[in-house]
Design an enzyme around this catalytic site. Structure first.
Site, PDB file in Angstrom:
ATOM      1  N   LEU A  12     -64.351  26.939 -29.316  1.00 10.75           N
ATOM      2  CA  LEU A  12     -64.628  27.117 -30.793  1.00 10.75           C
ATOM      3  C   LEU A  12     -64.382  25.857 -31.587  1.00 10.75           C
ATOM      4  O   LEU A  12     -63.125  25.544 -31.565  1.00 10.75           O
ATOM      5  CB  LEU A  12     -64.099  28.426 -31.017  1.00 10.75           C
ATOM      6  N   ARG A  19     -57.719  22.144 -44.161  1.00 17.59           N
ATOM      7  CA  ARG A  19     -56.255  21.690 -44.333  1.00 17.59           C
ATOM      8  C   ARG A  19     -56.003  20.132 -44.039  1.00 17.59           C
ATOM      9  O   ARG A  19     -55.267  19.554 -44.301  1.00 17.59           O
ATOM     10  CB  ARG A  19     -55.508  22.668 -43.427  1.00 17.59           C
ATOM     11  N   ASP A 105     -59.060  22.782 -31.397  1.00 16.82           N
ATOM     12  CA  ASP A 105     -58.068  22.219 -31.862  1.00 16.82           C
ATOM     13  C   ASP A 105     -56.688  22.345 -30.960  1.00 16.82           C
ATOM     14  O   ASP A 105     -55.606  22.081 -31.555  1.00 16.82           O
ATOM     15  CB  ASP A 105     -57.771  22.633 -33.354  1.00 16.82           C
ATOM     16  N   GLU A 158     -51.793  37.914 -37.066  1.00 19.54           N
ATOM     17  CA  GLU A 158     -51.804  36.666 -37.816  1.00 19.54           C
ATOM     18  C   GLU A 158     -50.721  36.589 -38.543  1.00 19.54           C
ATOM     19  O   GLU A 158     -50.337  37.786 -39.317  1.00 19.54           O
ATOM     20  CB  GLU A 158     -53.111  36.416 -38.383  1.00 19.54           C
ATOM     21  N   LYS A 338     -60.820 -13.502 -23.671  1.00 17.15           N
ATOM     22  CA  LYS A 338     -61.824 -12.560 -23.986  1.00 17.15           C
ATOM     23  C   LYS A 338     -62.987 -12.836 -23.156  1.00 17.15           C
ATOM     24  O   LYS A 338     -63.549 -13.796 -22.901  1.00 17.15           O
ATOM     25  CB  LYS A 338     -62.394 -12.751 -25.503  1.00 17.15           C
ATOM     26  N   SER A 392     -52.958 -30.494 -20.447  1.00 14.26           N
ATOM     27  CA  SER A 392     -52.542 -29.909 -21.617  1.00 14.26           C
ATOM     28  C   SER A 392     -53.609 -30.175 -22.859  1.00 14.26           C
ATOM     29  O   SER A 392     -54.011 -31.324 -22.683  1.00 14.26           O
ATOM     30  CB  SER A 392     -50.905 -30.080 -21.954  1.00 14.26           C
ATOM     31  N   ARG A 427     -60.119 -40.337 -23.990  1.00 14.03           N
ATOM     32  CA  ARG A 427     -59.082 -40.552 -24.626  1.00 14.03           C
ATOM     33  C   ARG A 427     -59.055 -41.944 -25.270  1.00 14.03           C
ATOM     34  O   ARG A 427     -59.842 -42.732 -24.617  1.00 14.03           O
ATOM     35  CB  ARG A 427     -57.753 -40.620 -23.544  1.00 14.03           C
TER      36      ARG A 427
HETATM   37  C1  UD1 Z   1     -56.005  30.686 -34.515  1.00 16.14           C
HETATM   38  C2  UD1 Z   1     -55.510  32.080 -34.071  1.00 16.14           C
HETATM   39  C3  UD1 Z   1     -54.287  32.128 -34.054  1.00 16.14           C
HETATM   40  C4  UD1 Z   1     -53.444  31.234 -32.962  1.00 16.14           C
HETATM   41  C5  UD1 Z   1     -53.987  29.714 -33.457  1.00 16.14           C
HETATM   42  C6  UD1 Z   1     -53.555  28.816 -32.111  1.00 16.14           C
HETATM   43  C7  UD1 Z   1     -57.295  33.464 -35.048  1.00 16.14           C
HETATM   44  C8  UD1 Z   1     -57.992  34.496 -36.022  1.00 16.14           C
HETATM   45  N1  UD1 Z   1     -56.213  33.053 -35.112  1.00 16.14           N
HETATM   46  O1  UD1 Z   1     -55.362  30.180 -35.574  1.00 16.14           O
HETATM   47  O2  UD1 Z   1     -53.720  33.578 -33.632  1.00 16.14           O
HETATM   48  O3  UD1 Z   1     -52.026  31.223 -33.135  1.00 16.14           O
HETATM   49  O4  UD1 Z   1     -55.445  29.778 -33.459  1.00 16.14           O
HETATM   50  O5  UD1 Z   1     -53.748  27.514 -32.486  1.00 16.14           O
HETATM   51  O6  UD1 Z   1     -58.109  33.410 -33.963  1.00 16.14           O
HETATM   52  N2  UD1 Z   1     -63.463  27.889 -35.713  1.00 16.14           N
HETATM   53  C9  UD1 Z   1     -64.804  28.151 -35.576  1.00 16.14           C
HETATM   54  N3  UD1 Z   1     -65.281  28.934 -36.298  1.00 16.14           N
HETATM   55  C10 UD1 Z   1     -64.629  29.625 -37.499  1.00 16.14           C
HETATM   56  C11 UD1 Z   1     -63.343  29.505 -37.362  1.00 16.14           C
HETATM   57  C12 UD1 Z   1     -62.836  28.615 -36.509  1.00 16.14           C
HETATM   58  O7  UD1 Z   1     -65.335  27.632 -34.722  1.00 16.14           O
HETATM   59  O8  UD1 Z   1     -65.428  30.262 -38.070  1.00 16.14           O
HETATM   60  C13 UD1 Z   1     -62.540  27.248 -34.745  1.00 16.14           C
HETATM   61  C14 UD1 Z   1     -62.213  25.942 -35.311  1.00 16.14           C
HETATM   62  O9  UD1 Z   1     -62.746  24.707 -35.296  1.00 16.14           O
HETATM   63  C15 UD1 Z   1     -60.748  25.629 -34.563  1.00 16.14           C
HETATM   64  C16 UD1 Z   1     -60.488  26.910 -33.947  1.00 16.14           C
HETATM   65  O10 UD1 Z   1     -61.719  27.798 -34.114  1.00 16.14           O
HETATM   66  O11 UD1 Z   1     -61.149  24.696 -33.492  1.00 16.14           O
HETATM   67  C17 UD1 Z   1     -59.324  27.997 -34.552  1.00 16.14           C
HETATM   68  O12 UD1 Z   1     -59.540  27.856 -35.888  1.00 16.14           O
HETATM   69  P1  UD1 Z   1     -58.427  28.006 -36.940  1.00 16.14           P
HETATM   70  O13 UD1 Z   1     -58.963  28.191 -38.299  1.00 16.14           O
HETATM   71  O14 UD1 Z   1     -57.610  26.509 -36.629  1.00 16.14           O
HETATM   72  O15 UD1 Z   1     -57.309  29.018 -36.498  1.00 16.14           O
HETATM   73  P2  UD1 Z   1     -55.791  28.934 -36.704  1.00 16.14           P
HETATM   74  O16 UD1 Z   1     -55.687  29.482 -38.195  1.00 16.14           O
HETATM   75  O17 UD1 Z   1     -55.015  28.073 -36.290  1.00 16.14           O
HETATM   76 CA    CA Z   2     -55.718  26.080 -35.360  1.00 16.89          CA
END
Ligand code: UD1
Ligand code: CA
Length: 448
Positions: A12, A19, A105, A158, A338, A392, A427
């Site tokens: 995902l 943020r 992430d 959450e 290089k 040199s 030289r």
């Molecule tokens: C999420 C988890 C949380 C966990 C944490 C770990 C949920 C609701 N929460 O929170 O329980 O402890 O990760 O790091 O799952 N993304 C999408 N589409 C969306 C939203 C997010 O692809 O609509 C992807 C983001 O790009 C990201 C990942 O999902 O890579 C996580 O999303 P993020 O919003 O960072 O979740 P957290 O609030 O960190």
């Molecule tokens: Ca996250």
């Protein structure tokens, strides 16, 4: 990993990462020079999945390019992690087996942890989901894993939705799920968005499964540093520091000596052989390969360079892209190289520039000698044979070739090729004016 059940991985990665306060999608931010999403892809490749699908947002072309050749699907509006997985359902049609869902992430999860997660989900016939967790001192910000008395998972809460009591739980959700493909669609379609963020949470799946009497089990990671994720710039910095630390440790365990590990900056693809000694303050850019028994003295900067076994480099040396250094070579202080190949046992010990050159074996390239490779418009090559002695302060005006065994006298500006075993000297005659200095001093002194 040996696996009998087919495996599909869904990453995902569609979130904008508000943020982070950046125009770049969050998972494209780099850790040790590699986008976070590519860390996750590299890790899953160790599991040999049958399918890998990355969920990205609309218009994230750089992200699509970065995950190629893997398949990607687009989540049109970001309505949460559950909604993101939903976007991958059409691509999973007809797939039967384990679906491993990962967050783009969370780049530091190890192949071992993911393998453990898959094994736990397949341990018995009644586990429909497994979730990866970590026991941490400070669970703030993460979803909490709420357990039943038998250790199975009841629900994931959450931070924003948790009661004070639930917040006391220090087992956190790392966002990695292994799911039974046969049921995932039905559970996903039943998710609702009745929560603080009005999003469809993937974390709601264990409760959906429980309604079908299907169990969720948890797997815990061994190294708590794998739990580092990234929502903010500060977390990205911490992630970078942690990834550096983990990579240095793995080199040290593999036989590399680092005198001051915290001052050695590595790239994700750095390779260093055993018995190599690294002094403090060294920067490794991308594509650097260091052999074994190399001695890297303090304050060096390397990018896209190969250093052969037994070579000594630095202090204060710079290897730029295309530097290919042989074995038992000595590159000393204030030397820049290089796009050049340096043969075994050659020496460039002090204050030199070597660009666009091929240097043979056993060459001595003395203090202050340089290749003059640029005429203001184009770059030209210098070719130096084996056993050549470049004195040199020599300028080698390229294109120029010095054949095996040639000598170039100190101070020469060489504009013609030098045949093998010959001397090239350019030289002007030295004039000596006897007594001149004493007279000069007297004249100046008298004026005072
Ligand atoms: C999420 C988890 C949380 C966990 C944490 C770990 C949920 C609701 N929460 O929170 O329980 O402890 O990760 O790091 O799952 N993304 C999408 N589409 C969306 C939203 C997010 O692809 O609509 C992807 C983001 O790009 C990201 C990942 O999902 O890579 C996580 O999303 P993020 O919003 O960072 O979740 P957290 O609030 O960190
Ligand atoms: Ca996250």
């Amino acid at each position: 990993m040996s696996k009998s059940t087919p495996l599909a991985v869904v990453i995902l990665a569609a979130g904008k990462g508000t943020r982070m306060r950046s125009d770049t999608p969050k998972v494209m931010h780099k850790v040790l020079g590699l986008p976070m999403v590519n860390w996750v892809l590299n890790t899953v490749s160790c599991l040999n999945p049958d399918r890998t699908i990355v969920v990205i947002g609309e218009g994230m072309d750089a992200l699509a390019a970065s995950v190629a050749p893997h398949e990607y699907v687009i989540q049109n509006t970001q309505q949460g992690t559950g909604d993101a997985l939903k976007a991958a359902l059409p691509a999973l049609k007809g797939f039967s087996g384990n679906v491993l869902v990962l967050l783009g992430d969370m780049p530091l999860l190890s192949p071992d942890s993911l393998e453990k997660l898959v094994i736990i989900r397949n341990m018995d016939g009644v586990t429909g989901i497994s979730v990866l967790g970590a026991q941490v001192e400070d669970p703030f910000g993460f979803g909490r894993l709420l357990l039943n008395e038998d250790g199975t998972l009841k629900a994931i809460r959450e931070e924003k939705d948790a009661s004070e009591e639930e917040k006391q739980t220090n087992i956190i959700n790392l966002g990695a799920f292994c799911l039974d493909s046969r049921r995932v669609e039905r559970w996903l379609l039943n998710l609702n968005n009745k929560n603080a963020q009005k999003e469809y949470y993937i974390t709601g799946l264990p409760e959906m499964a429980a309604k079908d009497n299907v169990k969720t089990r948890i797997a815990l990671i061994d190294d708590p540093r794998e739990a580092y994720g990234c929502n903010t710039r500060m977390q990205l910095t911490k992630l970078e520091i942690t990834a550096q630390e983990m990579m240095r440790e793995s080199f040290i365990e593999d036989g590399v000596m680092m005198q001051d590990p915290s001052s050695v900056y590595l790239h994700y693809d750095t390779q260093i052989g055993p018995d190599t000694v690294i002094e403090p303050n060294i920067y490794f850019g991308s594509g650097v390969v260091v052999g074994s028994n190399v001695h890297i003295k303090a304050f060096c900067h390397f990018e896209d360079a190969v250093i052969g076994d037994g070579t000594t480099i630095g202090p204060f040396a710079r290897l730029r892209p295309g530097a290919r250094i042989g074995q038992d070579v000595r590159i000393g202080n204030f030397v820049e190289i290089k796009k050049s190949t340096i043969g075994d046992r050659s020496k460039i010990n002090h204050l030199g520039y070597v660009g666009d050159a091929i240097i043979g074996t056993d060459v001595n390239f003395s203090c202050g000698a340089i290749t003059v490779n640029y005429d203001g418009f184009e770059k030209h090559q210098t070719i130096i044979g084996n056993g050549v002695m470049v004195g040199s302060n020599v300028n080698l005006v390229a294109p120029v070739a010095l054949d095996d065994g040639a000598f170039v006298a100190a101070g020469s500006t060489v504009t013609k090729d030098v045949p093998a075993d010959s001397l090239s000297v350019e030289r002007s005659p030295v004039k000596v004016h006897r007594g001149w200095a004493a007279l000069y001093r007297k004249r100046k002194g008298n004026k005072k």
